[in-house]
Enzyme design. Structure first.
Site, mmCIF file in Angstrom:
data_model
loop_
_atom_site.group_PDB
_atom_site.id
_atom_site.type_symbol
_atom_site.label_atom_id
_atom_site.label_comp_id
_atom_site.label_asym_id
_atom_site.label_seq_id
_atom_site.Cartn_x
_atom_site.Cartn_y
_atom_site.Cartn_z
ATOM 1 N N HIS A 168 -12.666 2.819 4.188
ATOM 2 C CA HIS A 168 -11.927 3.947 3.639
ATOM 3 C C HIS A 168 -12.895 5.099 3.317
ATOM 4 O O HIS A 168 -14.113 4.916 3.320
ATOM 5 C CB HIS A 168 -11.177 3.515 2.378
ATOM 6 N N LYS A 204 3.432 -4.301 5.828
ATOM 7 C CA LYS A 204 3.549 -4.266 4.359
ATOM 8 C C LYS A 204 5.010 -4.149 3.926
ATOM 9 O O LYS A 204 5.430 -4.768 2.956
ATOM 10 C CB LYS A 204 2.724 -3.105 3.799
ATOM 11 N N TYR A 240 0.324 -1.207 10.176
ATOM 12 C CA TYR A 240 -0.013 -1.819 8.888
ATOM 13 C C TYR A 240 1.144 -1.612 7.910
ATOM 14 O O TYR A 240 1.548 -2.524 7.187
ATOM 15 C CB TYR A 240 -1.282 -1.115 8.406
ATOM 16 N N SER A 294 0.849 -1.185 0.000
ATOM 17 C CA SER A 294 0.000 0.000 0.000
ATOM 18 C C SER A 294 0.893 1.246 0.000
ATOM 19 O O SER A 294 2.042 1.194 0.459
ATOM 20 C CB SER A 294 -0.871 -0.028 1.254
ATOM 21 N N SER A 295 0.324 2.364 -0.442
ATOM 22 C CA SER A 295 1.113 3.601 -0.480
ATOM 23 C C SER A 295 1.498 4.085 0.914
ATOM 24 O O SER A 295 2.362 4.957 1.049
ATOM 25 C CB SER A 295 0.336 4.695 -1.216
ATOM 26 N N CYS A 296 0.881 3.521 1.962
ATOM 27 C CA CYS A 296 1.220 3.963 3.320
ATOM 28 C C CYS A 296 2.595 3.465 3.772
ATOM 29 O O CYS A 296 3.042 3.800 4.856
ATOM 30 C CB CYS A 296 0.152 3.539 4.312
HETATM 31 N N1 LIG Z 1 -8.609 -0.986 -0.336
HETATM 32 C C1 LIG Z 1 -7.612 -0.150 -0.586
HETATM 33 O O1 LIG Z 1 -7.810 1.068 -0.707
HETATM 34 C C2 LIG Z 1 -6.218 -0.673 -0.725
HETATM 35 C C3 LIG Z 1 -5.901 -2.014 -0.596
HETATM 36 N N2 LIG Z 1 -4.595 -2.418 -0.737
HETATM 37 C C4 LIG Z 1 -4.201 -3.826 -0.560
HETATM 38 O O2 LIG Z 1 -4.965 -4.678 -1.389
HETATM 39 C C5 LIG Z 1 -5.148 -5.939 -0.737
HETATM 40 C C6 LIG Z 1 -6.630 -6.274 -0.704
HETATM 41 O O3 LIG Z 1 -7.336 -5.254 -0.018
HETATM 42 P P1 LIG Z 1 -8.930 -5.102 -0.130
HETATM 43 O O4 LIG Z 1 -9.431 -5.971 -1.204
HETATM 44 O O5 LIG Z 1 -9.216 -3.662 -0.117
HETATM 45 O O6 LIG Z 1 -9.391 -5.676 1.273
HETATM 46 P P2 LIG Z 1 -10.790 -6.385 1.646
HETATM 47 O O7 LIG Z 1 -10.962 -6.201 3.109
HETATM 48 O O8 LIG Z 1 -11.863 -5.922 0.733
HETATM 49 O O9 LIG Z 1 -10.501 -7.916 1.334
HETATM 50 C C7 LIG Z 1 -9.551 -8.629 2.069
HETATM 51 C C8 LIG Z 1 -9.727 -10.089 1.791
HETATM 52 O O10 LIG Z 1 -8.807 -10.831 2.609
HETATM 53 C C9 LIG Z 1 -9.514 -11.873 3.232
HETATM 54 N N3 LIG Z 1 -8.906 -12.217 4.511
HETATM 55 C C10 LIG Z 1 -8.685 -11.404 5.571
HETATM 56 N N4 LIG Z 1 -8.145 -12.091 6.572
HETATM 57 C C11 LIG Z 1 -8.027 -13.374 6.140
HETATM 58 C C12 LIG Z 1 -7.548 -14.574 6.728
HETATM 59 N N5 LIG Z 1 -7.071 -14.597 7.982
HETATM 60 N N6 LIG Z 1 -7.593 -15.707 5.998
HETATM 61 C C13 LIG Z 1 -8.092 -15.701 4.742
HETATM 62 N N7 LIG Z 1 -8.550 -14.607 4.137
HETATM 63 C C14 LIG Z 1 -8.526 -13.449 4.838
HETATM 64 C C15 LIG Z 1 -10.895 -11.316 3.435
HETATM 65 O O11 LIG Z 1 -11.811 -12.335 3.662
HETATM 66 P P3 LIG Z 1 -13.097 -12.027 4.625
HETATM 67 O O12 LIG Z 1 -13.787 -10.836 4.037
HETATM 68 O O13 LIG Z 1 -13.838 -13.281 4.521
HETATM 69 O O14 LIG Z 1 -12.526 -11.740 5.970
HETATM 70 C C16 LIG Z 1 -11.111 -10.605 2.109
HETATM 71 O O15 LIG Z 1 -11.520 -11.506 1.116
HETATM 72 C C17 LIG Z 1 -4.524 -5.809 0.648
HETATM 73 O O16 LIG Z 1 -3.233 -6.344 0.638
HETATM 74 C C18 LIG Z 1 -4.452 -4.308 0.848
HETATM 75 O O17 LIG Z 1 -3.369 -3.950 1.682
HETATM 76 C C19 LIG Z 1 -3.594 -1.533 -1.023
HETATM 77 C C20 LIG Z 1 -3.856 -0.206 -1.164
HETATM 78 C C21 LIG Z 1 -5.177 0.340 -1.016
HETATM 79 C C1 LIG Z 2 -5.284 3.013 1.623
HETATM 80 C C2 LIG Z 2 -4.834 3.630 2.925
HETATM 81 O O1 LIG Z 2 -5.943 3.919 3.774
HETATM 82 C C3 LIG Z 2 -5.656 4.470 5.057
HETATM 83 O O2 LIG Z 2 -5.171 5.744 4.954
HETATM 84 P P1 LIG Z 2 -5.925 6.990 4.394
HETATM 85 O O3 LIG Z 2 -5.431 7.296 3.038
HETATM 86 O O4 LIG Z 2 -5.803 8.081 5.377
HETATM 87 O O5 LIG Z 2 -7.395 6.450 4.205
HETATM 88 P P2 LIG Z 2 -8.902 6.828 4.510
HETATM 89 O O6 LIG Z 2 -9.600 6.472 3.267
HETATM 90 O O7 LIG Z 2 -9.387 6.184 5.746
HETATM 91 O O8 LIG Z 2 -8.918 8.426 4.761
HETATM 92 C C4 LIG Z 2 -8.555 9.346 3.784
HETATM 93 C C5 LIG Z 2 -8.839 10.748 4.256
HETATM 94 O O9 LIG Z 2 -10.251 10.932 4.223
HETATM 95 C C6 LIG Z 2 -10.681 11.536 5.437
HETATM 96 N N1 LIG Z 2 -12.098 11.179 5.689
HETATM 97 C C7 LIG Z 2 -13.121 12.055 5.662
HETATM 98 N N2 LIG Z 2 -14.263 11.449 6.001
HETATM 99 C C8 LIG Z 2 -13.941 10.129 6.183
HETATM 100 C C9 LIG Z 2 -14.724 9.000 6.531
HETATM 101 O O10 LIG Z 2 -15.916 9.071 6.747
HETATM 102 N N3 LIG Z 2 -14.065 7.812 6.624
HETATM 103 C C10 LIG Z 2 -12.705 7.699 6.395
HETATM 104 N N4 LIG Z 2 -12.136 6.471 6.478
HETATM 105 N N5 LIG Z 2 -11.951 8.778 6.087
HETATM 106 C C11 LIG Z 2 -12.561 9.971 5.986
HETATM 107 C C12 LIG Z 2 -9.711 11.008 6.467
HETATM 108 O O11 LIG Z 2 -9.701 11.827 7.623
HETATM 109 C C13 LIG Z 2 -8.397 11.085 5.678
HETATM 110 O O12 LIG Z 2 -7.879 12.385 5.700
HETATM 111 C C14 LIG Z 2 -4.528 3.780 5.772
HETATM 112 O O13 LIG Z 2 -4.870 3.749 7.135
HETATM 113 C C15 LIG Z 2 -4.098 2.564 5.103
HETATM 114 O O14 LIG Z 2 -5.071 1.573 5.266
HETATM 115 C C16 LIG Z 2 -3.888 2.748 3.645
HETATM 116 O O15 LIG Z 2 -2.961 2.216 3.096
#
Ligand SMILES: NC(=O)C1=CN([C@@H]2O[C@H](COP(=O)(O)OP(=O)(O)OC[C@H]3O[C@@H](n4cnc5c(N)ncnc54)[C@H](OP(=O)(O)O)[C@@H]3O)[C@@H](O)[C@H]2O)C=CC1
Ligand SMILES: C[C@H]1O[C@H](OP(=O)(O)OP(=O)(O)OC[C@H]2O[C@@H](n3cnc4c(=O)[nH]c(N)nc43)[C@H](O)[C@@H]2O)[C@@H](O)[C@@H](O)C1=O
Length: 429
Positions: free
Chosen positions: A192, A153, A149, A120-122
């Protein structure tokens, strides 16, 4: 297996190659599965969390020994927005370290030809130069709200690199920017920003509310990428890239949270005001990634933020409508003694863990304990999976005897579910 990495694998040539997409029900994993299926891949190995808990090393290794996939894409992780990261640091570091360590090591030891890890970009320093190049990794302190996190990563990237260096194993890493799209997590606090706002604006519109609360100051900048573009980049990288360094995956476009909120408001059609809750953290002030390395290999993002948001909103409304029609069907079926289903509405409140009661004619008290019961209940569990439920980690299905309040001959079992809807206290089939 060179670096820098214009090496091409045979990923796209054999559509019958066995591919394990871990986390296939999540936002990212489901998009990768859609992409692979659209390309004609026919041998995908998929396991839900309840079928294979990736934090369990023995189970993961047994799975790899039995299945021996040729390619692995790791999209399973503990994922959440700023609040979840800040509130559950132990879960974010421990679960992610466990999942990735188990899956990376077993993939290597059971002969996986190519492996892709998603970070992730974090991972980058809070005050990294913008746009952030790949080599900014480990050059400064992390953003405190998600450092746990991020550390996990970073360990995943380093583990892939270490296995490449020591064993010449073809493990690559992609670092996506903030993602959104179908099958996102719409939890009110733990999601998010995009799904959180889409849900909040929708609920405000439906309830004729005058205001919607948005977190922070609105000034942070974020880069968003539609998950279908990410899935495209994943498949592209599996085919085209084989190098030590991770690859940034971003759209190259950033937006302030204030402008994002205005855009979501417009897409949803909410006409009230925004109120900023500055007690909530802003997180990283800016994190635009430098995506020139991936673009240089020939990949380009295609979906604009506006188009992606419109599609995501339409999808979430369709999910809600599906819920409503199923609710009607459920009533009819209930009276005929057939199927009764209550499924989650993406916009309804959720709890992290809850109890689900399943009533069924086909429960057998002799096979009451453990996962055996889940096979007896295959129909039910499949239906539950379809609607986004998953068994609570380590949950044992228990047959509780005669159903007290439904039909004669029915038995019921109590299952602890992850992410059930609050209204989902009962499921009958
Ligand atoms: N969403 C985003 O904005 C971003 C995501 N990513 C990365 O992309 C990848 C996928 O994220 P995303 O799809 O958003 O996440 P989701 O939460 O939507 O999906 C995560 C998946 O992982 C499964 N999972 C979690 N824990 C376990 C476990 N112990 N055993 C088996 N399966 C498990 C979940 O299953 P279940 O739901 O059944 O628990 C689910 O299918 C991650 O590596 C994340 O860091 C990177 C940058 C941004
Ligand atoms: C993908 C990235 O996601 C996470 O980081 P993040 O970029 O900060 O993600 P976010 O989507 O939660 O927030 C983005 C911005 O948005 C604002 N904001 C406003 N209102 C809401 C709101 O209602 N919910 C949330 N969540 N944020 C809000 C919030 O305050 C922040 O300024 C990492 O922890 C990590 O998981 C990671 O890698």
């Amino acid at each position: 297996m060179g670096d820098p990495a214009h090496d091409s694998s045979d990923f796209l040539t054999d559509k019958s190659a066995k591919i394990f997409v871990a986390g296939h029900r999540g936002l990212v994993g489901s998009a990768i599965v859609r992409k692979l299926q659209s390309l004609g891949f026919s041998n995908l190995v998929l396991r839900s969390h309840s079928e294979l808990d990736l934090t369990r090393q023995f189970d993961v290794d047994s799975f790899f020994a039995a299945e021996k996939p040729r390619f692995v894409i790791l999209a399973a992780a503990k994922v959440g927005g700023i609040h979840a990261n800040n509130t559950y640091p132990a879960d974010f570091i421990a679960i992610n370290l466990q999942i990735q360590t188990n899956v990376i090591d077993s993939s290597f030891r059971h002969g996986v030809k190519k492996f892709l890890f998603l970070g992730s970009s974090c991972i980058y320093p809070k005050l990294a130069p913008q746009p952030i190049p790949e080599n900014a990794l480990l050059t400064g302190p992390l953003e405190p709200t998600n450092e746990w996190y991020a550390i996990a990563k970073i360990a995943g990237i380093k583990m892939c690199q270490a296995y490449r260096i020591q064993y010449s194993w073809d493990a690559i890493s992609g670092m996506p920017t903030n993602l959104y799209g179908r099958n996102d997590n719409f939890h009110p606090e733990n999601s998010h920003v995009l799904p959180a706002l889409m849900r909040r604006f929708h609920e405000a519109k439906v309830n004729n509310a005058k205001q919607v609360v948005v977190w922070g100051t609105g000034s942070p900048l974020r880069e968003f990428l539609h998950v279908d573009d990410l899935a495209d980049a994943v498949v592209f990288s599996m085919d085209k890239y084989s190098g030590l360094e991770h690859l940034n995956v971003g759209s190259g476009k950033e937006v302030t949270i204030k402008d994002l909120a205005e855009l979501v408001k417009e897409v949803v059609g909410f006409e009230g005001d925004l109120v900023w809750d500055t007690s909530k953290p802003d997180g990283t002030p800016r994190k635009l990634m430098d995506n020139s390395k991936l673009l240089g290999l020939g990949w380009t993002p295609k979906i604009s933020l506006k188009d992606g948001l419109v599609d995501t909103y339409k999808w979430s409304i369709a999910m809600s409508n599906k819920t409503q029609s199923n609710r009607k069907a459920q009533h009819t079926n209930y009276r005929t003694g057939e199927t009764k289903m209550i499924i989650r509405n993406v916009f309804e409140p959720e709890v992290t863990y809850g109890t689900l009661v399943i009533h069924s004619r086909s429960l057998n008290p002799q096979d009451a304990n453990g996962y055996k019961s889940s096979y007896l209940l295959l129909g039910a569990t499949l239906q539950l999976a379809t609607y986004g439920f998953s068994l609570f980690e380590g949950a044992q299905l228990k047959c509780e005897g005669k159903s007290p309040n439904v039909h004669p001959g029915y038995r019921y079992l109590v299952v602890r579910m992850k992410k059930p809807d609050l209204s989902c206290s009962s499921f009958e089939f």
